[in-house]
Design an enzyme around this catalytic site. Structure first.
Site, PDB file in Angstrom:
ATOM      1  N   ALA A  72       0.864  -1.181   0.000  1.00  0.00           N
ATOM      2  CA  ALA A  72       0.000   0.000   0.000  1.00  0.00           C
ATOM      3  C   ALA A  72       0.898   1.228   0.000  1.00  0.00           C
ATOM      4  CB  ALA A  72      -0.887  -0.016   1.237  1.00  0.00           C
ATOM      5  N   GLY A 112       0.798  -5.132   0.805  1.00  0.00           N
ATOM      6  CA  GLY A 112      -0.342  -5.228  -0.097  1.00  0.00           C
ATOM      7  C   GLY A 112       0.017  -5.829  -1.444  1.00  0.00           C
ATOM      8  N   GLU A 128      -0.166  -9.447  -0.892  1.00  0.00           N
ATOM      9  CA  GLU A 128      -1.592  -9.768  -0.694  1.00  0.00           C
ATOM     10  C   GLU A 128      -2.351  -9.740  -2.024  1.00  0.00           C
ATOM     11  OE1 GLU A 128      -1.711  -6.663   2.292  1.00  0.00           O
ATOM     12  OE2 GLU A 128      -2.480  -8.110   3.745  1.00  0.00           O
ATOM     13  N   GLU A 163       4.506  -5.161   7.229  1.00  0.00           N
ATOM     14  CA  GLU A 163       3.696  -4.117   7.875  1.00  0.00           C
ATOM     15  C   GLU A 163       4.063  -3.913   9.339  1.00  0.00           C
ATOM     16  OE1 GLU A 163       2.516  -6.543   5.914  1.00  0.00           O
ATOM     17  OE2 GLU A 163       0.983  -5.765   4.570  1.00  0.00           O
TER      18      GLU A 163
HETATM   19  N1  CAA Z   1       4.630   3.304  -0.365  1.00  0.00           N
HETATM   20  C1  CAA Z   1       5.058   4.478  -0.858  1.00  0.00           C
HETATM   21  N2  CAA Z   1       6.257   4.645  -1.458  1.00  0.00           N
HETATM   22  C2  CAA Z   1       7.041   3.572  -1.560  1.00  0.00           C
HETATM   23  C3  CAA Z   1       6.662   2.315  -1.064  1.00  0.00           C
HETATM   24  C4  CAA Z   1       5.389   2.196  -0.456  1.00  0.00           C
HETATM   25  N3  CAA Z   1       4.924   1.031   0.003  1.00  0.00           N
HETATM   26  N4  CAA Z   1       7.676   1.440  -1.298  1.00  0.00           N
HETATM   27  C5  CAA Z   1       8.640   2.131  -1.916  1.00  0.00           C
HETATM   28  N5  CAA Z   1       8.270   3.420  -2.082  1.00  0.00           N
HETATM   29  C6  CAA Z   1       9.022   4.499  -2.711  1.00  0.00           C
HETATM   30  C7  CAA Z   1      10.158   4.971  -1.819  1.00  0.00           C
HETATM   31  O1  CAA Z   1       9.681   5.895  -0.845  1.00  0.00           O
HETATM   32  C8  CAA Z   1      11.071   5.611  -2.826  1.00  0.00           C
HETATM   33  O2  CAA Z   1      10.568   6.874  -3.185  1.00  0.00           O
HETATM   34  P1  CAA Z   1      11.556   8.151  -3.275  1.00  0.00           P
HETATM   35  O3  CAA Z   1      12.511   7.803  -4.372  1.00  0.00           O
HETATM   36  O4  CAA Z   1      10.620   9.271  -3.607  1.00  0.00           O
HETATM   37  O5  CAA Z   1      12.206   8.261  -1.959  1.00  0.00           O
HETATM   38  C9  CAA Z   1      10.935   4.687  -4.035  1.00  0.00           C
HETATM   39  O6  CAA Z   1       9.687   4.014  -3.857  1.00  0.00           O
HETATM   40  C10 CAA Z   1      12.032   3.649  -4.153  1.00  0.00           C
HETATM   41  O7  CAA Z   1      12.091   2.962  -2.906  1.00  0.00           O
HETATM   42  P2  CAA Z   1      13.439   2.802  -2.066  1.00  0.00           P
HETATM   43  O8  CAA Z   1      14.355   3.964  -2.303  1.00  0.00           O
HETATM   44  O9  CAA Z   1      13.047   2.543  -0.658  1.00  0.00           O
HETATM   45  O10 CAA Z   1      14.041   1.511  -2.766  1.00  0.00           O
HETATM   46  P3  CAA Z   1      14.994   0.415  -2.133  1.00  0.00           P
HETATM   47  O11 CAA Z   1      15.403  -0.466  -3.259  1.00  0.00           O
HETATM   48  O12 CAA Z   1      16.046   1.029  -1.283  1.00  0.00           O
HETATM   49  O13 CAA Z   1      14.041  -0.426  -1.123  1.00  0.00           O
HETATM   50  C11 CAA Z   1      12.036  -1.618  -0.519  1.00  0.00           C
HETATM   51  C12 CAA Z   1      12.986  -1.187  -1.656  1.00  0.00           C
HETATM   52  C13 CAA Z   1      12.754  -2.577   0.416  1.00  0.00           C
HETATM   53  C14 CAA Z   1      10.857  -2.304  -1.181  1.00  0.00           C
HETATM   54  C15 CAA Z   1      11.576  -0.377   0.273  1.00  0.00           C
HETATM   55  O14 CAA Z   1      11.121   0.609  -0.629  1.00  0.00           O
HETATM   56  C16 CAA Z   1      10.481  -0.648   1.247  1.00  0.00           C
HETATM   57  O15 CAA Z   1      10.723  -1.183   2.321  1.00  0.00           O
HETATM   58  N6  CAA Z   1       9.213  -0.271   0.905  1.00  0.00           N
HETATM   59  C17 CAA Z   1       8.085  -0.403   1.770  1.00  0.00           C
HETATM   60  C18 CAA Z   1       7.592  -1.841   1.844  1.00  0.00           C
HETATM   61  C19 CAA Z   1       6.436  -1.960   2.820  1.00  0.00           C
HETATM   62  O16 CAA Z   1       6.582  -1.685   3.994  1.00  0.00           O
HETATM   63  N7  CAA Z   1       5.268  -2.404   2.332  1.00  0.00           N
HETATM   64  C20 CAA Z   1       4.082  -2.555   3.143  1.00  0.00           C
HETATM   65  C21 CAA Z   1       3.210  -1.327   3.016  1.00  0.00           C
HETATM   66  S1  CAA Z   1       1.851  -1.347   4.155  1.00  0.00           S
HETATM   67  C22 CAA Z   1       0.668  -2.339   3.426  1.00  0.00           C
HETATM   68  O17 CAA Z   1       0.834  -2.832   2.327  1.00  0.00           O
HETATM   69  C23 CAA Z   1      -0.595  -2.521   4.213  1.00  0.00           C
HETATM   70  C24 CAA Z   1      -1.525  -3.542   3.687  1.00  0.00           C
HETATM   71  O18 CAA Z   1      -1.488  -4.703   4.049  1.00  0.00           O
HETATM   72  C25 CAA Z   1      -2.560  -3.187   2.756  1.00  0.00           C
END
Ligand code: CAA
Length: 258
Positions: A65, A109, A112, A132
């Protein structure tokens, strides 16, 4: 509806939806989920389409998400908008077969959403996870439920409580994905699988999908009875007669979806 976050293609009888927010690793924002739902509804209504592939980029199926979009929402915001339920679940209601073709990150998500599809084919660089917990929340689009049914309690607890990622081989070993293919072949393999399904009898394919899905929602005895009744009902179709006659006559069947 114009699409800003997805790309929609057709490959003969296969519909393909590509999640396309490269700057945020296909984070599932509200607009993307609405567009995906709209595209799925159109494929559902399109008689020319027999199966669908849902995919992302080589770096990410979807990183979850959109954290930046949802981070300031209040309890009342998410409750009253029925966040997730309102726009995310079209893939789980889709009646035609839908295959998730996953490369790179399928997190939160994203994982999921892949699990809402009928099966997952992944590239060798795929990484699945439910991180999460690291954000102070829990999976909200079925992660604690579907992942547990697919990989069992111990691994689901491990994934959901530690937030660690699981690579392609572990995901295949655990039963989360049906097969792993080289990254360069992912899309072709997924389209090929969808095309194989799309050539079959559409009503029979839908019944088969319903029957497998029933296994997750009922007791074994009720599930077997449900399957038996659907099996019996295929004998009312022209396609069952055609399929079995074609076998007996040593020729390829020509299904009419009737
Ligand atoms: N939401 C919004 N933006 C996101 C994102 C997310 N879930 N995942 C990545 N991005 C964005 C980053 O903020 C970044 O943007 P900027 O360049 O503007 O800073 C861009 O995508 C690239 O990401 P990274 O620089 O972080 O890339 P990386 O290769 O260093 O890391 C990653 C990759 C490990 C996937 C890392 O981005 C990460 O941990 N992302 C979040 C993953 C996460 O926590 N997902 C769960 C979300 S909550 C959910 O999904 C609830 C549900 O059940 C419905």
């Amino acid at each position: 509806m114009a699409y800003n976050n997805i790309i929609v293609e057709t490959h003969d009888a296969v519909g393909l939806i590509r999640l396309n927010r490269p700057n945020s690793l296909n984070a599932l924002c509200q607009e993307l989920t609405e567009e995906m739902g709209d595209a799925l509804k159109k494929f559902e209504q399109d008689d020319a389409i027999g199966a669908v592939v849902l995919t992302g980029s080589s770096k990410a199926f979807a990183a979850g998400a959109d954290i930046k979009e949802m981070k300031d929402r209040s309890y009342m915001d998410v409750y009253q908008a029925d966040f997730i339920t309102a726009t995310w679940e079209e893939a789980s209601r889709f009646r035609k077969p839908i295959i998730a073709a996953v490369a790179g990150f399928a997190l939160g998500g994203g994982c999921e959403l892949a699990m809402m599809c009928d099966f997952i084919i992944c590239a060798d660089n795929a990484k699945f996870g439910q991180p999460e917990i690291n954000l102070g929340t829990i999976p909200g689009a079925g992660g604690t439920q579907r992942l547990t049914r697919f990989v069992g309690k111990s691994k689901a607890m491990d994934m959901c409580l530690t937030g660690r990622m699981m690579g392609a081989e572990e995901a295949e070993r655990a039963g989360l994905v049906s097969r792993i293919v080289p990254l360069d072949d992912l899309e072709d393999e997924a389209i090929k699988a969808a095309a194989t399904i799309a050539k079959l009898s559409r009503p029979t394919v839908m019944m088969c999908k319903e029957s497998v899905n029933k296994a997750y929602e009922t007791t074994l005895r009720e599930g077997i009875m449900f399957e038996r009744r659907l099996f019996h009902s295929t004998f009312a179709t022209e396609d069952q007669k055609e399929g079995m006659n074609a076998f007996a006559e040593k020729r390829s069947p020509s299904f009419k979806n009737k």
